[in-house]
Design a protein around this motif. Sequence first.
Motif, PDB file in Angstrom:
ATOM      1  N   THR A  80      24.228  88.200  89.965  1.00  0.00           N
ATOM      2  CA  THR A  80      24.744  87.594  88.929  1.00  0.00           C
ATOM      3  C   THR A  80      25.629  86.196  90.294  1.00  0.00           C
ATOM      4  O   THR A  80      26.360  86.672  90.596  1.00  0.00           O
ATOM      5  CB  THR A  80      25.333  87.944  88.113  1.00  0.00           C
ATOM      6  OG1 THR A  80      25.256  89.409  86.895  1.00  0.00           O
ATOM      7  CG2 THR A  80      26.332  86.556  87.464  1.00  0.00           C
ATOM      8  N   GLN A  81      25.205  85.112  89.864  1.00  0.00           N
ATOM      9  CA  GLN A  81      25.152  84.350  90.737  1.00  0.00           C
ATOM     10  C   GLN A  81      26.198  83.064  90.094  1.00  0.00           C
ATOM     11  O   GLN A  81      26.206  82.189  89.992  1.00  0.00           O
ATOM     12  CB  GLN A  81      24.515  83.210  91.621  1.00  0.00           C
ATOM     13  CG  GLN A  81      23.460  84.833  92.184  1.00  0.00           C
ATOM     14  CD  GLN A  81      22.081  83.407  92.711  1.00  0.00           C
ATOM     15  OE1 GLN A  81      22.062  82.372  92.426  1.00  0.00           O
ATOM     16  NE2 GLN A  81      21.184  83.805  93.853  1.00  0.00           N
ATOM     17  N   LEU A  82      27.787  83.754  89.422  1.00  0.00           N
ATOM     18  CA  LEU A  82      28.179  83.004  89.284  1.00  0.00           C
ATOM     19  C   LEU A  82      29.301  81.984  89.477  1.00  0.00           C
ATOM     20  O   LEU A  82      29.639  80.664  89.122  1.00  0.00           O
ATOM     21  CB  LEU A  82      29.504  83.640  88.364  1.00  0.00           C
ATOM     22  CG  LEU A  82      28.626  85.021  87.058  1.00  0.00           C
ATOM     23  CD1 LEU A  82      30.089  85.480  86.327  1.00  0.00           C
ATOM     24  CD2 LEU A  82      28.364  84.412  85.679  1.00  0.00           C
ATOM     25  N   SER A  83      29.133  82.161  90.745  1.00  0.00           N
ATOM     26  CA  SER A  83      29.828  81.085  91.568  1.00  0.00           C
ATOM     27  C   SER A  83      29.113  80.049  91.539  1.00  0.00           C
ATOM     28  O   SER A  83      29.721  79.318  92.152  1.00  0.00           O
ATOM     29  CB  SER A  83      30.294  81.604  92.813  1.00  0.00           C
ATOM     30  OG  SER A  83      28.825  82.338  93.357  1.00  0.00           O
TER      31      SER A  83
ATOM     32  N   ILE B 273      34.058  80.022  85.225  1.00  0.00           N
ATOM     33  CA  ILE B 273      34.191  80.810  85.977  1.00  0.00           C
ATOM     34  C   ILE B 273      35.214  81.445  84.530  1.00  0.00           C
ATOM     35  O   ILE B 273      35.808  80.799  84.722  1.00  0.00           O
ATOM     36  CB  ILE B 273      34.431  80.631  87.275  1.00  0.00           C
ATOM     37  CG1 ILE B 273      33.100  80.076  88.089  1.00  0.00           C
ATOM     38  CG2 ILE B 273      35.149  81.694  88.123  1.00  0.00           C
ATOM     39  CD1 ILE B 273      33.241  79.716  89.167  1.00  0.00           C
TER      40      ILE B 273
ATOM     41  N   ALA C 204      34.518  83.392  95.180  1.00  0.00           N
ATOM     42  CA  ALA C 204      33.647  83.921  94.260  1.00  0.00           C
ATOM     43  C   ALA C 204      33.991  85.324  94.221  1.00  0.00           C
ATOM     44  O   ALA C 204      34.275  86.073  92.327  1.00  0.00           O
ATOM     45  CB  ALA C 204      31.537  84.120  95.074  1.00  0.00           C
TER      46      ALA C 204
ATOM     47  N   ASP D  10      35.190  85.859  90.018  1.00  0.00           N
ATOM     48  CA  ASP D  10      33.484  85.688  89.604  1.00  0.00           C
ATOM     49  C   ASP D  10      34.010  87.363  88.376  1.00  0.00           C
ATOM     50  O   ASP D  10      34.304  88.468  88.747  1.00  0.00           O
ATOM     51  CB  ASP D  10      32.298  86.025  90.819  1.00  0.00           C
ATOM     52  CG  ASP D  10      31.809  84.636  90.927  1.00  0.00           C
ATOM     53  OD1 ASP D  10      32.445  84.181  90.591  1.00  0.00           O
ATOM     54  OD2 ASP D  10      30.435  85.052  91.446  1.00  0.00           O
ATOM     55  N   THR D  11      33.545  86.827  87.492  1.00  0.00           N
ATOM     56  CA  THR D  11      33.264  87.797  86.443  1.00  0.00           C
ATOM     57  C   THR D  11      31.751  87.335  85.476  1.00  0.00           C
ATOM     58  O   THR D  11      31.730  86.602  84.956  1.00  0.00           O
ATOM     59  CB  THR D  11      34.776  87.746  85.279  1.00  0.00           C
ATOM     60  OG1 THR D  11      35.699  87.725  86.163  1.00  0.00           O
ATOM     61  CG2 THR D  11      34.976  88.656  84.648  1.00  0.00           C
ATOM     62  N   THR D  12      31.605  88.874  85.005  1.00  0.00           N
ATOM     63  CA  THR D  12      30.049  88.218  83.839  1.00  0.00           C
ATOM     64  C   THR D  12      30.637  87.611  82.986  1.00  0.00           C
ATOM     65  O   THR D  12      31.896  88.502  81.922  1.00  0.00           O
ATOM     66  CB  THR D  12      29.276  89.559  84.125  1.00  0.00           C
ATOM     67  OG1 THR D  12      30.023  90.953  83.142  1.00  0.00           O
ATOM     68  CG2 THR D  12      29.361  89.780  85.342  1.00  0.00           C
TER      69      THR D  12
ATOM     70  N   ASN E 193      32.957  92.466  87.128  1.00  0.00           N
ATOM     71  CA  ASN E 193      33.084  92.589  88.189  1.00  0.00           C
ATOM     72  C   ASN E 193      32.206  91.843  89.303  1.00  0.00           C
ATOM     73  O   ASN E 193      31.532  93.427  89.591  1.00  0.00           O
ATOM     74  CB  ASN E 193      34.313  92.981  89.281  1.00  0.00           C
ATOM     75  CG  ASN E 193      34.565  91.916  90.554  1.00  0.00           C
ATOM     76  OD1 ASN E 193      34.028  91.233  91.154  1.00  0.00           O
ATOM     77  ND2 ASN E 193      35.458  92.994  91.632  1.00  0.00           N
TER      78      ASN E 193
END
Length: 291
Positions: free
Chosen positions: A2-5, A12, A179, A183-185, A190
């Motif tokens: 998962t590339q939330l950053s 975010i 990140a 970052d949190t889905t 995490n």
Amino acid sequence: MTQLSTLPDATIQRPDLRPALIVGASGKTGRRIADRLDARGVPVRRAGRSTEPRFDWTDRTTWASALEDVGLVYISYQPDLIADGAVADIAEFVRLADKAGAARLVLLAGRGEPEAEHAGRVVHAAQADSTVLSCAWFDQNFSEGGFAPEVDAGSLTLPVGEIGEPFIDADDIADVAVAALLDTTSDGENPHAGKTYDLTGPRLLTFAEVATELGGATGAAIAFHRVTHDEYRAILASAGLDAPTIELMSTLLTNLFDGRNSSVTTDVADVLGRPARDFTYFAAAFAERHR
């Protein structure tokens, strides 16, 4: 992964509303991480010998107060994780971080160092979510570190031959660290918990090639001189460095340049969704500062 950053800051999710403790906040990575967290509105507690509360790796009595009521922790150990007693210090710090209720720990570790790998395992055994950043040598060692004065004077002298190193930009390390801290889905997880990221730049460079690239960017030649380890130790001693520092530098330059780190990874891109910065990015910035 998962590339939330790579998403805008507003999307975010903050994993913890308590302050982020940045150990080594005046260092190459810590300063950049603290500045990024500040920009995102995350309360930051910068930790060092001159901060309040004070933090000193050589004084364990300073650690608990620095950790009090923090949620996120970035750990940069001084002088290096290969130093005697470093792993034991990390184990005690992790114990105190767990006791304080920290939610996430991110450790900066030297790539290819057995002691750093041991420290990483200690951090991964924490109750908190953990991420280890196993990093190659920094580009910024030539502009902010011990090599900088000589490079500014037009030379680089080291006991290292034609071994390629995947030098990494400290800005990339800082971006990955942020990140890992934030970052949190969408389901509250995490995505970096339990991960060890092997962070490198996109290509290998010898120290001689580094000197050539920096000289080319500035327009002023930087000469690389290869010396023996004994000669290098003598140079460090003549510069006034103490015996422990000389031993540390000698160990780093002897052990880590045997080819073990002569490979690149895509971990920066995997986390951030963009390629790692090439050394030319640093060289251009270096040249701009020297105009």
